[in-house]
Design an enzyme around this catalytic site. Structure first.
Site, PDB file in Angstrom:
ATOM      1  N   GLY A   1     -10.656   6.550  -7.415  1.00  0.00           N
ATOM      2  CA  GLY A   1     -11.752   5.733  -7.904  1.00  0.00           C
ATOM      3  C   GLY A   1     -12.238   6.212  -9.253  1.00  0.00           C
TER       4      GLY A   1
ATOM      5  N   GLY B   1     -10.602   9.147 -11.180  1.00  0.00           N
ATOM      6  CA  GLY B   1      -9.281   9.074 -11.767  1.00  0.00           C
ATOM      7  C   GLY B   1      -8.162   9.010 -10.758  1.00  0.00           C
TER       8      GLY B   1
ATOM      9  N   SER C   1      -0.978  -5.304   2.121  1.00  0.00           N
ATOM     10  CA  SER C   1      -1.006  -5.226   3.575  1.00  0.00           C
ATOM     11  C   SER C   1       0.100  -6.087   4.177  1.00  0.00           C
ATOM     12  CB  SER C   1      -2.366  -5.705   4.093  1.00  0.00           C
ATOM     13  OG  SER C   1      -2.561  -7.075   3.757  1.00  0.00           O
TER      14      SER C   1
ATOM     15  N   ASN D   1      -0.179  -9.212  -8.202  1.00  0.00           N
ATOM     16  CA  ASN D   1      -0.941  -8.583  -9.284  1.00  0.00           C
ATOM     17  C   ASN D   1      -0.077  -7.617 -10.084  1.00  0.00           C
ATOM     18  OD1 ASN D   1      -3.214  -9.955  -8.367  1.00  0.00           O
ATOM     19  ND2 ASN D   1      -3.983  -8.216  -7.198  1.00  0.00           N
TER      20      ASN D   1
ATOM     21  N   ASP E   1      -3.386  -1.944  -8.453  1.00  0.00           N
ATOM     22  CA  ASP E   1      -2.175  -2.730  -8.710  1.00  0.00           C
ATOM     23  C   ASP E   1      -1.676  -2.505 -10.134  1.00  0.00           C
ATOM     24  OD1 ASP E   1      -2.635  -3.780  -6.166  1.00  0.00           O
ATOM     25  OD2 ASP E   1      -3.818  -5.442  -6.968  1.00  0.00           O
TER      26      ASP E   1
END
Length: 314
Positions: free
Chosen positions: A218, A221, A138, A41, A248
């Site tokens: 989130g 910000g 991960s 991504n 990402d």
């Protein structure tokens, strides 16, 4: 060039439904399938914004064939290391009525030691001419603890800044190995450090040797934390949409600016927050809306007292 490494890639499957009802049966139009994983991504966003990138990851099995075919069609420059284990899948179901996304991630299968060695060799071969190394996502269950430190070490030995976005114990291993930038979210930071105060948790990573922590909050910000700076960026009102690739996109922004020689945490925070917000406005992870320039101008920046982020114990 920006070199990205995705240790645990996935074929991302996305469906959109009118409303997601627990235990219900749903009908949807044909879903979208895209080669993903956090590093992929990052590479997609940076490539779309004109950066020189190369994405390195593994691929295996029937799912891996579909993964490789989609990635070839995307136009994103890449190098795939073949493995025996099947490439995992990640499933996202977008609730159109609420704007929420439910995600199911397969854990993935651990490549063999020779396959990991082949991945590391591919990274080493591509490092000449690389301006930034990004290791994102991960690691599969059972992956050697030494994997992430080795990837960081080869970058550092080549004089290349290393940006890492991971979670759990791997986040601390990345800090100890000397990652230049770490990009956790608030939950990942608490999980890794055991510290509920986000600023104190971020500064604990700085104490391990990290230069910059970009902390996703989130809808609130993002924070940029260094040994001497604390900056908060947010929009006046949070956006609704699909947040799965927002972090990402923030990493991609940081990588692009690092590749250009930028080290000012405020400027990096501005771009990372704007790209993260712009990703929420697109249906698939790995894309950002062209509205990011407008969003960057709308950001509210502050230089808060660290105590303002501490949760009220009551």
């Amino acid at each position: 060039m920006i070199l990205t490494v995705t240790p645990n890639p996935a074929l991302d499957l996305t469906w959109r439904v009118d409303r997601l009802i627990e235990g219900g049966t749903h009908r949807a139009d044909a879903g979208a399938a895209r080669a993903g994983g956090k590093g992929l991504n990052v590479a997609r966003v940076a490539h779309a914004e004109g950066a020189d990138v190369l994405a390195i990851t593994t691929t295996g099995g029937r799912v891996g064939q579909e993964f490789a075919a989609e990635l070839r069609g995307s136009g994103v420059p890449h190098a795939l290391v073949p493995v025996v284990a099947e490439t995992r899948r990640s499933i996202a179901v977008v609730d159109e009525s609420l704007g929420d996304t439910t995600i199911i991630n397969e854990r993935g299968s651990n490549p063999t030691d020779p396959e990991w060695a082949a991945l590391l060799a591919e990274v080493v071969e591509r490092l000449p001419g690389t301006r930034v190394l990004v290791v994102s996502g991960s690691v599969p269950p059972g992956a050697p603890d030494s994997l992430l430190p080795m990837l960081i070490a080869v970058g550092r030995d080549a004089g290349v800044p290393v940006i890492v976005d991971t979670s759990g114990p791997a986040l601390l291993r990345a800090a100890d190995a000397g990652a230049t930038v770490l990009k956790p979210n608030a939950a990942e930071l608490v999980e890794a450090t055991g510290i509920t105060d986000p600023v104190a948790g971020a500064r604990s990573l700085i104490a391990h040797g990290t230069e910059l922590v970009l902390l996703s909050l989130g809808a609130e910000g993002m924070l940029a934390v260094t040994a001497s700076a604390l900056v908060h960026a947010r929009l006046d009102e949070p956006l609704t949409g699909n947040p799965t690739g927002a972090g990402d996109a923030g990493v991609a922004a940081c990588a692009v600016l690092y590749a250009e020689g930028m080290r000012d945490p405020e400027q990096i925070l501005r771009r990372a927050t704007a790209w993260s917000a712009a990703a929420v406005l697109t249906p698939l992870a790995g894309d950002i809306s062209p509205r990011w320039t407008e969003l960057e101008q709308q950001l509210l920046l502050s230089y808060p007292d660290p105590a303002s982020f501490r949760k009220d114990p009551s």
